[in-house]
Design an enzyme around this catalytic site. Sequence first.
Site, mmCIF file in Angstrom:
data_model
loop_
_atom_site.group_PDB
_atom_site.id
_atom_site.type_symbol
_atom_site.label_atom_id
_atom_site.label_comp_id
_atom_site.label_asym_id
_atom_site.label_seq_id
_atom_site.Cartn_x
_atom_site.Cartn_y
_atom_site.Cartn_z
ATOM 1 N N HIS A 129 0.770 -1.076 -0.007
ATOM 2 C CA HIS A 129 -0.062 0.170 -0.127
ATOM 3 C C HIS A 129 0.759 1.093 0.131
ATOM 4 C CE1 HIS A 129 0.447 1.607 4.260
ATOM 5 N NE2 HIS A 129 0.755 0.276 4.426
ATOM 6 N N CYS A 130 0.398 2.517 -0.536
ATOM 7 C CA CYS A 130 0.895 3.430 -0.592
ATOM 8 C C CYS A 130 0.041 4.813 0.397
ATOM 9 C CB CYS A 130 1.214 4.155 -1.960
ATOM 10 S SG CYS A 130 -0.497 4.391 -2.738
ATOM 11 N N MET A 131 0.158 5.654 0.259
ATOM 12 C CA MET A 131 -0.515 6.755 1.133
ATOM 13 C C MET A 131 -2.186 6.347 0.938
ATOM 14 S SD MET A 131 1.346 8.848 2.625
ATOM 15 C CE MET A 131 0.154 10.220 2.895
#
Length: 497
Positions: A29-31
């Site tokens: 996952h990212c932001m």
Amino acid sequence: MSEENKHHATAAAILPLVGGAQNVTSVAHCMTRLRLGLRDRSLVQDEPLKALPAVMGVVEDDTYQIVLGPGTVARVTPEFEALVEAGRAGAAPDRGDDPVTAEALAAQGAALRAERKARNATPFKLFLRRIANIFVPLIPALIGCGIIAGLNGLLINLHWLPGITPALAAVASGFMALIAVFVGYNTAKEFGGTPILGGAVASIVVYAGVAKVEAFGQQLSPGQGGVLGALGAAWLAVYVEKWCRRRVPEALDVLVTPTVTVLVAGLATLFGLMFLAGEVSAWIGDAADWLLSHGGAGAGFLLGGLFLPLVMLGLHQALIPIHTTLIEGAGFTVLLPILAMAGAGQVGAAIAIYLRLPRNTSIRTTIKSALWPGFLGVGEPLIYGVSLPLGRPFITACAGGAFGGAFVGLFNQLGTDVGSTAIGPSGWALFPLLDGNHGPGRTIAVYAAGLLVGYVAGFLATYWFGFTKAMLTELDAAPEAPADDRPAPEERVAEKV
């Protein structure tokens, strides 16, 4: 329902709609996005997935990306990973629904996958993606330390808590002092080397003892070359390590390979890379200063207007090491607040679309759910769910961002630097990270006024120029009642993004 159960329920709802645990090859996952590697894209049920309450949208790239929003994605991801592991081990219950779709959807998924790969698998974009993979994991620490640094600066200016501010300065500055080590670690990991060797070589860049070393007739200074030097040093270490692995006998590998890797890459870093990377870092800082001091409004107009097209093309990832270099050198990046105006243009455009299409309940429902995340800098739902599928409103939204960027760029040209101490947040979420050369009050005022300009310009451009008469006739019609109470999700999003 408790927060923990809610996030577990979201993960449990997503898993069967992406083909089940056996179809998931990787989870990250990212932001804002849950990023999934999938064995067979045709097993994904796009429309039911986009209809889930927690899902703001989906994006197809090298991974299948489900937009959940900041905070939520960090809590859903571990729940999703646990379900995937349980499913692979045979512990997950059979839900009874076969996720395999019809032939038409399978063909559509294959076509989408082929189109996306053809468009984004160029060597240059793949290289940029790898560079982004090095820096994106550092963003949470940059944000946390940046906010603490801003709070500490405020306390110092107000002469409050003088006994605490030195401690806060240490907490805020520790990560930045050693960021080169983390960049080196991630670089080696990304390019297939031993991460700790990459970190070890990169640590040379920040070691105080380098002040005793002379290269190119100059004394080196700790931190010279910064993150660019660390990246180059770790990449060289990976190359040396792989060379050794192919040639050193297995019986000696554990002793010889790490030693040769650190020695060769370390000496090359000291007597070449640190100096060269230092020159490049200084050039980047000077170029940014020159661009905004001479280009001002024009430079801001171009940066604010072109940022979202760069995102669409995947080229925005080239800006990440530039931002980090500016933060490392000046304490803040003057480019990010200008680029953030692109999101303001999207918000203004979405409000205009909402007013121009009073009878299109589907689009209006999407806008109502995505608008507040848009104010907070989470623009994917508005971009992929509203403006980009409509076409012209995406262009007028970019125009709004251009005018907002021009406003902030003008103040930079007039001597008021508006910068951010971290990368990642945008919109209203960027306020705690703002910094500049004239104190927080003026910096915040200029940034807030820039957002307002972006909102207004995006609204006006979209309201008056975002639709043709034919578009209004087609789009502004009451949709037929769907089979259930949920509004039909906006079509054509996945196909065009």
